[in-house]
Scaffold this motif. Structure first.
Motif, PDB file in Angstrom:
ATOM      1  N   VAL A  11     -27.101 -31.306 -56.369  1.00  0.00           N
ATOM      2  CA  VAL A  11     -26.114 -31.294 -55.292  1.00  0.00           C
ATOM      3  C   VAL A  11     -25.518 -29.902 -55.149  1.00  0.00           C
ATOM      4  O   VAL A  11     -25.492 -29.126 -56.103  1.00  0.00           O
ATOM      5  CB  VAL A  11     -24.996 -32.335 -55.542  1.00  0.00           C
ATOM      6  CG1 VAL A  11     -25.584 -33.751 -55.604  1.00  0.00           C
ATOM      7  CG2 VAL A  11     -24.225 -32.038 -56.813  1.00  0.00           C
ATOM      8  N   ARG A  16     -17.533 -32.647 -54.405  1.00  0.00           N
ATOM      9  CA  ARG A  16     -17.727 -33.298 -53.097  1.00  0.00           C
ATOM     10  C   ARG A  16     -18.677 -34.488 -53.241  1.00  0.00           C
ATOM     11  O   ARG A  16     -18.432 -35.566 -52.682  1.00  0.00           O
ATOM     12  CB  ARG A  16     -18.263 -32.275 -52.095  1.00  0.00           C
ATOM     13  CG  ARG A  16     -18.458 -32.840 -50.701  1.00  0.00           C
ATOM     14  CD  ARG A  16     -18.938 -31.784 -49.751  1.00  0.00           C
ATOM     15  NE  ARG A  16     -20.307 -31.416 -50.086  1.00  0.00           N
ATOM     16  CZ  ARG A  16     -21.147 -30.858 -49.238  1.00  0.00           C
ATOM     17  NH1 ARG A  16     -20.757 -30.546 -48.024  1.00  0.00           N
ATOM     18  NH2 ARG A  16     -22.373 -30.565 -49.604  1.00  0.00           N
ATOM     19  N   SER A  17     -19.751 -34.314 -53.998  1.00  0.00           N
ATOM     20  CA  SER A  17     -20.705 -35.407 -54.200  1.00  0.00           C
ATOM     21  C   SER A  17     -20.102 -36.529 -55.031  1.00  0.00           C
ATOM     22  O   SER A  17     -20.352 -37.708 -54.764  1.00  0.00           O
ATOM     23  CB  SER A  17     -21.977 -34.874 -54.855  1.00  0.00           C
ATOM     24  OG  SER A  17     -22.635 -34.007 -53.967  1.00  0.00           O
ATOM     25  N   PHE A  20     -18.078 -38.605 -52.702  1.00  0.00           N
ATOM     26  CA  PHE A  20     -18.947 -39.390 -51.819  1.00  0.00           C
ATOM     27  C   PHE A  20     -19.480 -40.631 -52.542  1.00  0.00           C
ATOM     28  O   PHE A  20     -19.348 -41.753 -52.059  1.00  0.00           O
ATOM     29  CB  PHE A  20     -20.109 -38.532 -51.312  1.00  0.00           C
ATOM     30  CG  PHE A  20     -21.109 -39.289 -50.493  1.00  0.00           C
ATOM     31  CD1 PHE A  20     -20.848 -39.604 -49.166  1.00  0.00           C
ATOM     32  CD2 PHE A  20     -22.317 -39.684 -51.032  1.00  0.00           C
ATOM     33  CE1 PHE A  20     -21.777 -40.310 -48.405  1.00  0.00           C
ATOM     34  CE2 PHE A  20     -23.248 -40.385 -50.287  1.00  0.00           C
ATOM     35  CZ  PHE A  20     -22.974 -40.702 -48.967  1.00  0.00           C
ATOM     36  N   TYR A  21     -20.082 -40.428 -53.712  1.00  0.00           N
ATOM     37  CA  TYR A  21     -20.696 -41.554 -54.422  1.00  0.00           C
ATOM     38  C   TYR A  21     -19.671 -42.542 -54.962  1.00  0.00           C
ATOM     39  O   TYR A  21     -19.883 -43.745 -54.921  1.00  0.00           O
ATOM     40  CB  TYR A  21     -21.612 -41.056 -55.542  1.00  0.00           C
ATOM     41  CG  TYR A  21     -22.911 -40.537 -54.997  1.00  0.00           C
ATOM     42  CD1 TYR A  21     -23.861 -41.414 -54.483  1.00  0.00           C
ATOM     43  CD2 TYR A  21     -23.178 -39.189 -54.954  1.00  0.00           C
ATOM     44  CE1 TYR A  21     -25.041 -40.953 -53.948  1.00  0.00           C
ATOM     45  CE2 TYR A  21     -24.372 -38.713 -54.419  1.00  0.00           C
ATOM     46  CZ  TYR A  21     -25.294 -39.602 -53.920  1.00  0.00           C
ATOM     47  OH  TYR A  21     -26.471 -39.149 -53.389  1.00  0.00           O
ATOM     48  N   LEU A  55     -24.940 -35.845 -61.577  1.00  0.00           N
ATOM     49  CA  LEU A  55     -24.805 -34.836 -60.536  1.00  0.00           C
ATOM     50  C   LEU A  55     -24.904 -33.470 -61.198  1.00  0.00           C
ATOM     51  O   LEU A  55     -24.131 -33.160 -62.094  1.00  0.00           O
ATOM     52  CB  LEU A  55     -23.465 -34.989 -59.821  1.00  0.00           C
ATOM     53  CG  LEU A  55     -23.207 -36.347 -59.167  1.00  0.00           C
ATOM     54  CD1 LEU A  55     -21.826 -36.363 -58.516  1.00  0.00           C
ATOM     55  CD2 LEU A  55     -24.291 -36.694 -58.157  1.00  0.00           C
ATOM     56  N   ASP A 123     -26.882 -38.507 -48.494  1.00  0.00           N
ATOM     57  CA  ASP A 123     -25.630 -38.026 -49.071  1.00  0.00           C
ATOM     58  C   ASP A 123     -25.244 -36.707 -48.410  1.00  0.00           C
ATOM     59  O   ASP A 123     -25.893 -36.260 -47.456  1.00  0.00           O
ATOM     60  CB  ASP A 123     -25.717 -37.934 -50.597  1.00  0.00           C
ATOM     61  CG  ASP A 123     -26.582 -36.794 -51.114  1.00  0.00           C
ATOM     62  OD1 ASP A 123     -27.044 -35.940 -50.330  1.00  0.00           O
ATOM     63  OD2 ASP A 123     -26.793 -36.741 -52.344  1.00  0.00           O
ATOM     64  N   VAL A 124     -24.198 -36.089 -48.903  1.00  0.00           N
ATOM     65  CA  VAL A 124     -23.664 -34.871 -48.291  1.00  0.00           C
ATOM     66  C   VAL A 124     -24.596 -33.679 -48.431  1.00  0.00           C
ATOM     67  O   VAL A 124     -24.402 -32.662 -47.774  1.00  0.00           O
ATOM     68  CB  VAL A 124     -22.260 -34.547 -48.853  1.00  0.00           C
ATOM     69  CG1 VAL A 124     -21.267 -35.619 -48.432  1.00  0.00           C
ATOM     70  CG2 VAL A 124     -22.289 -34.425 -50.375  1.00  0.00           C
ATOM     71  N   ASP A 125     -25.645 -33.785 -49.266  1.00  0.00           N
ATOM     72  CA  ASP A 125     -26.625 -32.721 -49.435  1.00  0.00           C
ATOM     73  C   ASP A 125     -27.971 -33.048 -48.810  1.00  0.00           C
ATOM     74  O   ASP A 125     -28.908 -32.272 -48.918  1.00  0.00           O
ATOM     75  CB  ASP A 125     -26.827 -32.422 -50.920  1.00  0.00           C
ATOM     76  CG  ASP A 125     -25.632 -31.704 -51.520  1.00  0.00           C
ATOM     77  OD1 ASP A 125     -25.328 -30.594 -51.042  1.00  0.00           O
ATOM     78  OD2 ASP A 125     -24.998 -32.256 -52.424  1.00  0.00           O
ATOM     79  N   ASN A 127     -29.879 -35.731 -49.667  1.00  0.00           N
ATOM     80  CA  ASN A 127     -30.693 -36.636 -50.480  1.00  0.00           C
ATOM     81  C   ASN A 127     -30.725 -37.983 -49.770  1.00  0.00           C
ATOM     82  O   ASN A 127     -29.692 -38.473 -49.313  1.00  0.00           O
ATOM     83  CB  ASN A 127     -30.105 -36.791 -51.880  1.00  0.00           C
ATOM     84  CG  ASN A 127     -30.193 -35.514 -52.684  1.00  0.00           C
ATOM     85  OD1 ASN A 127     -31.273 -35.033 -52.975  1.00  0.00           O
ATOM     86  ND2 ASN A 127     -29.046 -34.959 -53.023  1.00  0.00           N
TER      87      ASN A 127
END
Length: 139
Positions: A11, A16-17, A20-21, A55, A123-125, A127
């Motif tokens: 990530v 940030r991840s 999100f998760y 992560l 996700d925010v990246d 993935n």
């Protein structure tokens, strides 16, 4: 016997991840260990799963992963994620399921067969997470 217990997920921003998760997707936070500024372990597990994600900071770019999450009620899980602000695709199903060769039709599999219905989110990246239905039982 072997079992897969952890997958490393690259990530661009761990905090940030993590948000999100944990806050949107609903994964359980198992570990957020940071003994120094240069070392951190962040592990989350989807509810009911035997496999977790770590992560890790991406080196040379993130967003290349593709993962499957299995649910016993795809429609309900999709709705839950949408309510949490996760943009989830519409449901699709294998078509024709009996002789599937890669084609999809809109909506859930009419017979709700195992491994036949899908939806996905990123996700925010970038993935990609594929939601797949198995074990549906009409209530």
């Amino acid at each position: 016997m072997l079992s897969l217990e952890v997958v490393l997920l690259a990530v661009s921003n761990v905090d940030r991840s993590l948000a999100f998760y944990k806050d949107q997707v609903g994964f359980n936070l198992d570990v957020d260990y940071r003994p120094t500024d240069d070392f951190r372990v962040v592990q989350l597990t989807p509810p009911g799963s035997a496999c977790s994600i770590h992560l890790v900071p991406a080196v040379g770019g993130a967003g290349g992963g593709k993962f499957f999450l299995v649910t016993d009620n795809l429609a309900a899980e999709r709705e839950r994620l949408l309510q949490c602000g996760v943009p989830v695709s519409a449901c699709t199903h294998k078509d024709p399921a009996a002789t599937w060769a890669g084609g999809f039709a809109p909506g859930l599999d009419p017979q709700r067969r195992d491994y036949a219905s899908f939806a996905e989110f990123a996700d925010v990246d970038g993935n990609r997470w594929i939601l797949q239905e198995r074990g549906y039982r009409a209530s």
